[in-house]
Design a protein around this motif. Structure first.
Motif, PDB file in Angstrom:
ATOM      1  N   LEU A  12       0.746  -1.060   0.062  1.00  0.00           N
ATOM      2  CA  LEU A  12      -0.148  -0.037   0.169  1.00  0.00           C
ATOM      3  C   LEU A  12       0.705   1.283   0.023  1.00  0.00           C
ATOM      4  O   LEU A  12       0.639   2.268  -0.766  1.00  0.00           O
ATOM      5  CB  LEU A  12      -0.814  -0.064   1.336  1.00  0.00           C
ATOM      6  CG  LEU A  12      -1.990   1.078   1.335  1.00  0.00           C
ATOM      7  CD1 LEU A  12      -3.215   0.499   2.063  1.00  0.00           C
ATOM      8  CD2 LEU A  12      -1.473   2.251   2.018  1.00  0.00           C
ATOM      9  N   VAL A  13       1.830   1.168   0.827  1.00  0.00           N
ATOM     10  CA  VAL A  13       2.789   2.565   0.854  1.00  0.00           C
ATOM     11  C   VAL A  13       3.463   2.488  -0.502  1.00  0.00           C
ATOM     12  O   VAL A  13       3.650   3.748  -0.768  1.00  0.00           O
ATOM     13  CB  VAL A  13       3.673   2.404   2.082  1.00  0.00           C
ATOM     14  CG1 VAL A  13       4.840   3.475   2.113  1.00  0.00           C
ATOM     15  CG2 VAL A  13       2.875   2.153   3.391  1.00  0.00           C
ATOM     16  N   LEU A  14       3.969   1.600  -0.890  1.00  0.00           N
ATOM     17  CA  LEU A  14       4.482   1.693  -2.374  1.00  0.00           C
ATOM     18  C   LEU A  14       3.861   2.147  -3.429  1.00  0.00           C
ATOM     19  O   LEU A  14       4.147   3.042  -4.068  1.00  0.00           O
ATOM     20  CB  LEU A  14       5.187   0.175  -2.593  1.00  0.00           C
ATOM     21  CG  LEU A  14       5.864   0.116  -4.095  1.00  0.00           C
ATOM     22  CD1 LEU A  14       7.322   1.105  -4.112  1.00  0.00           C
ATOM     23  CD2 LEU A  14       6.458  -1.248  -4.120  1.00  0.00           C
ATOM     24  N   THR A  15       2.580   1.783  -3.294  1.00  0.00           N
ATOM     25  CA  THR A  15       1.597   2.290  -4.224  1.00  0.00           C
ATOM     26  C   THR A  15       1.316   3.673  -4.144  1.00  0.00           C
ATOM     27  O   THR A  15       1.349   4.476  -5.118  1.00  0.00           O
ATOM     28  CB  THR A  15       0.248   1.306  -4.016  1.00  0.00           C
ATOM     29  OG1 THR A  15       0.401   0.042  -4.346  1.00  0.00           O
ATOM     30  CG2 THR A  15      -0.726   2.123  -5.064  1.00  0.00           C
ATOM     31  N   SER A  20       2.029   9.073  -6.147  1.00  0.00           N
ATOM     32  CA  SER A  20       2.279  10.316  -6.149  1.00  0.00           C
ATOM     33  C   SER A  20       3.177  10.916  -7.077  1.00  0.00           C
ATOM     34  O   SER A  20       2.907  12.161  -7.533  1.00  0.00           O
ATOM     35  CB  SER A  20       2.852  10.410  -4.650  1.00  0.00           C
ATOM     36  OG  SER A  20       4.123  10.177  -4.360  1.00  0.00           O
ATOM     37  N   ILE A  21       4.099  10.475  -7.293  1.00  0.00           N
ATOM     38  CA  ILE A  21       4.932  10.808  -8.502  1.00  0.00           C
ATOM     39  C   ILE A  21       4.455  10.815  -9.782  1.00  0.00           C
ATOM     40  O   ILE A  21       4.439  11.600 -10.457  1.00  0.00           O
ATOM     41  CB  ILE A  21       6.140   9.808  -8.678  1.00  0.00           C
ATOM     42  CG1 ILE A  21       7.155   9.439  -7.201  1.00  0.00           C
ATOM     43  CG2 ILE A  21       7.016   9.883  -9.970  1.00  0.00           C
ATOM     44  CD1 ILE A  21       8.236   8.386  -7.302  1.00  0.00           C
ATOM     45  N   LEU A  22       3.597   9.825 -10.057  1.00  0.00           N
ATOM     46  CA  LEU A  22       2.688   9.734 -11.414  1.00  0.00           C
ATOM     47  C   LEU A  22       1.871  11.015 -11.379  1.00  0.00           C
ATOM     48  O   LEU A  22       1.816  11.805 -12.391  1.00  0.00           O
ATOM     49  CB  LEU A  22       1.898   8.672 -11.538  1.00  0.00           C
ATOM     50  CG  LEU A  22       2.941   7.420 -12.040  1.00  0.00           C
ATOM     51  CD1 LEU A  22       2.014   6.053 -11.958  1.00  0.00           C
ATOM     52  CD2 LEU A  22       3.529   7.371 -13.539  1.00  0.00           C
ATOM     53  N   ILE A  23       1.260  11.288 -10.153  1.00  0.00           N
ATOM     54  CA  ILE A  23       0.177  12.280 -10.229  1.00  0.00           C
ATOM     55  C   ILE A  23       0.965  13.686 -10.428  1.00  0.00           C
ATOM     56  O   ILE A  23       0.567  14.697 -11.173  1.00  0.00           O
ATOM     57  CB  ILE A  23      -0.562  12.495  -8.969  1.00  0.00           C
ATOM     58  CG1 ILE A  23      -1.426  11.219  -8.711  1.00  0.00           C
ATOM     59  CG2 ILE A  23      -1.293  13.729  -8.779  1.00  0.00           C
ATOM     60  CD1 ILE A  23      -2.057  11.169  -7.475  1.00  0.00           C
ATOM     61  N   PHE A  24       2.001  13.861  -9.721  1.00  0.00           N
ATOM     62  CA  PHE A  24       2.758  15.015  -9.860  1.00  0.00           C
ATOM     63  C   PHE A  24       3.397  15.438 -11.358  1.00  0.00           C
ATOM     64  O   PHE A  24       3.296  16.568 -11.798  1.00  0.00           O
ATOM     65  CB  PHE A  24       3.914  15.125  -8.921  1.00  0.00           C
ATOM     66  CG  PHE A  24       4.834  16.365  -8.874  1.00  0.00           C
ATOM     67  CD1 PHE A  24       4.399  17.385  -8.054  1.00  0.00           C
ATOM     68  CD2 PHE A  24       6.067  16.162  -9.605  1.00  0.00           C
ATOM     69  CE1 PHE A  24       5.196  18.510  -8.175  1.00  0.00           C
ATOM     70  CE2 PHE A  24       6.894  17.623  -9.565  1.00  0.00           C
ATOM     71  CZ  PHE A  24       6.527  18.830  -9.056  1.00  0.00           C
ATOM     72  N   VAL A  25       4.009  14.489 -11.821  1.00  0.00           N
ATOM     73  CA  VAL A  25       4.275  14.443 -13.315  1.00  0.00           C
ATOM     74  C   VAL A  25       3.263  14.693 -14.033  1.00  0.00           C
ATOM     75  O   VAL A  25       3.337  15.776 -15.093  1.00  0.00           O
ATOM     76  CB  VAL A  25       5.186  13.038 -13.610  1.00  0.00           C
ATOM     77  CG1 VAL A  25       5.452  13.073 -15.098  1.00  0.00           C
ATOM     78  CG2 VAL A  25       6.486  12.931 -12.958  1.00  0.00           C
ATOM     79  N   ALA A 291      -5.806   6.885  -2.575  1.00  0.00           N
ATOM     80  CA  ALA A 291      -5.785   6.364  -0.948  1.00  0.00           C
ATOM     81  C   ALA A 291      -6.934   5.601  -0.817  1.00  0.00           C
ATOM     82  O   ALA A 291      -6.842   4.506  -0.241  1.00  0.00           O
ATOM     83  CB  ALA A 291      -5.497   7.455  -0.038  1.00  0.00           C
ATOM     84  N   GLY A 292      -8.140   5.959  -1.202  1.00  0.00           N
ATOM     85  CA  GLY A 292      -9.502   5.152  -1.144  1.00  0.00           C
ATOM     86  C   GLY A 292      -9.502   3.847  -1.928  1.00  0.00           C
ATOM     87  O   GLY A 292      -9.799   2.670  -1.136  1.00  0.00           O
ATOM     88  N   TYR A 293      -8.886   3.805  -2.865  1.00  0.00           N
ATOM     89  CA  TYR A 293      -8.632   2.621  -3.747  1.00  0.00           C
ATOM     90  C   TYR A 293      -7.810   1.767  -3.067  1.00  0.00           C
ATOM     91  O   TYR A 293      -8.185   0.458  -2.916  1.00  0.00           O
ATOM     92  CB  TYR A 293      -8.122   2.890  -5.317  1.00  0.00           C
ATOM     93  CG  TYR A 293      -9.163   3.171  -6.285  1.00  0.00           C
ATOM     94  CD1 TYR A 293      -9.904   2.119  -6.718  1.00  0.00           C
ATOM     95  CD2 TYR A 293      -9.450   4.556  -6.618  1.00  0.00           C
ATOM     96  CE1 TYR A 293     -10.793   2.306  -7.813  1.00  0.00           C
ATOM     97  CE2 TYR A 293     -10.307   4.864  -7.637  1.00  0.00           C
ATOM     98  CZ  TYR A 293     -10.970   3.512  -8.219  1.00  0.00           C
ATOM     99  OH  TYR A 293     -11.999   3.999  -9.150  1.00  0.00           O
ATOM    100  N   ALA A 294      -6.552   2.218  -2.840  1.00  0.00           N
ATOM    101  CA  ALA A 294      -5.690   1.307  -1.905  1.00  0.00           C
ATOM    102  C   ALA A 294      -5.935   0.738  -0.597  1.00  0.00           C
ATOM    103  O   ALA A 294      -6.163  -0.403  -0.455  1.00  0.00           O
ATOM    104  CB  ALA A 294      -4.558   2.168  -1.736  1.00  0.00           C
TER     105      ALA A 294
END
Length: 315
Positions: A12-15, A20-25, A291-294
Motif C-alpha cells: 500500500l505504501v509503495l503504491t 504520487s510521482i505519477l500524479i505530480f508528473v 488512497a481510497g482505492y488502496a
C-alpha cells in the motif's frame, strides 16, 4: 496473519509513493500556464514571473515534488488557485459527502446483488436465473443520467417520496442528509448491481460443479451448510475484488450522478479543478482517491486471507 498484513501494508505504501510521482508528473504536463490562468490574458510578463516565483513554479521538478509530498504529509495541502481557500478543508468536506453517498450505495447494492447472484447461481438456467440476468443487464445498459432522470420522474415528481435535488450544506449531519442520498444512491446501485450479481452467479455456478461439493452432499452434510460454509466462501473471492474497486469508483467516479442530482461530491470538485487548472486541488483530490482505492484493496486482501488461509500463508 501479522506477516501477511505487514506485506499488504508495504504494498500500500509503495503504491501511494509511486502514484504520487505519477500524479505530480502528469499535472506538470497539463497544458496551459498556471500563472496565466490566475492573472488572466492581459497580465504582463513581469507579473507572471513574480507569481511563478511566489508559487515555486520555477524550482526544479524534484524540488517541487519533495516540497509537495512533505507538505501533504504534514497536512498542508496548499491553497486553491481558483478560490484562494485552503485545499484540505475543501477536499475534506467534499470527501465526507462522497463517503456518505458511497456508504448508502454499498448498503443498498452489495446485499441485493449478492442475494440475486446466489439465487441465480443456485438455479442455473432456470426462469429465475434468466429473469435476474435479463433485468440486471437491462438496467446496467442504461446511462447513469438516464437512470437518474427516470428515478427523479417516478419517485420525486410522480410519487413525491424523495427529494429530486441532493444539495448538502456543511453543517448538516448524516441523518439529516440521508433522505437526499437515497435517489443518487439508488442510481449508483443500479449501475453496480449487474456486475456484482453476475460475478457472484458465475462464482457460485463454478463452485457447485466442483467435486468437493458432491462429496460433502454425499457424506450427508446439510445442503445449506455446504452452500454457506464452503461454496460461498470460495465463490465470493472474485466478488470482493469488484466491490473493492467499486469503492474507489463510488468515492470519485460518480461525476454524472453528482451532476444529475446537484450533489456536492468530490467528483464534481475534481472536474471544477481541472477546468480551472487548479493544481493543488487536482493533486489533493487524486491522492485522496488513490488512497481510497488502496485502502479498499487492503481490506479486500485481508478478507481474502480470512476466507482462504492459503492466501495469507503464501501457498
Amino acid at each position: 496473519m501479522i506477516l501477511y498484513l505487514l506485506r499488504r501494508l508495504g504494498f500500500l505504501v509503495l503504491t501511494l509513493v509511486l502514484t504520487s510521482i505519477l500524479i505530480f508528473v502528469i499535472t506538470q504536463w497539463l497544458p496551459g500556464d498556471v500563472a496565466r490562468v490566475l492573472l488572466g490574458r492581459e497580465a504582463g510578463e513581469a507579473a507572471l514571473e513574480a507569481l511563478r516565483a511566489e508559487l515555486g513554479l520555477n524550482d526544479p521538478l524534484p524540488v517541487q515534488y519533495l516540497r509537495w509530498v512533505r507538505n501533504l504529509a504534514m497536512g498542508d495541502w496548499g491553497r486553491s488557485f481558483s478560490t484562494a481557500s485552503d485545499v484540505r478543508p475543501l477536499v475534506a468536506e467534499r470527501l465526507r459527502n462522497s463517503l456518505w453517498l458511497s456508504l448508502v450505495t454499498l448498503l443498498m447494492s452489495v446485499p441485493l446483488a449478492l442475494v440475486l447472484g446466489v439465487l441465480a447461481g443456485l438455479r442455473e438456467d432456470s426462469l429465475l436465473d434468466n429473469a435476474i440476468s435479463i433485468l440486471a443487464l437491462a438496467v446496467v445498459g442504461l446511462p447513469e443520467f438516464v437512470t437518474g432522470l427516470v428515478l427523479i420522474q417516478i419517485l420525486a415528481f410522480g410519487l413525491r417520496l424523495l427529494p429530486a435535488i441532493s444539495i448538502v450544506t456543511p453543517d448538516e449531519s448524516f441523518l439529516e442528509v440521508l433522505p437526499r442520498l437515497l435517489l443518487p444512491a439508488l442510481t449508483a446501485t443500479l449501475v453496480l448491481l449487474a456486475y456484482v450479481a453476475r460475478l457472484t452467479r458465475a462464482g457460485v455456478v463454478e463452485e457447485l460443479k466442483k467435486s468437493y461439493v458432491r462429496t460433502a452432499v454425499l457424506q450427508g452434510l446439510p445442503y445449506g451448510r455446504v452452500i454457506f460454509q464452503h461454496v460461498l466462501r470460495n465463490a465470493l473471492l472474485p466478488t470482493i475484488t469488484v466491490i473493492a474497486i467499486s469503492v474507489g469508483w463510488l468515492i470519485s467516479g460518480l461525476v454524472v450522478v453528482e451532476n444529475v442530482f446537484n450533489y456536492p461530491g468530490i467528483g464534481r470538485l475534481l472536474v471544477f479543478a481541472i477546468e480551472r487548472r487548479d493544481l493543488p486541488v487536482i493533486q489533493a483530490v487524486t491522492m485522496v482517491t488513490v488512497a481510497g482505492y488502496a485502502g479498499a484493496n487492503l481490506v479486500a486482501d485481508l478478507l481474502y486471507g480470512l476466507l482462504d488461509p492459503r492466501i495469507r500463508l503464501g501457498e
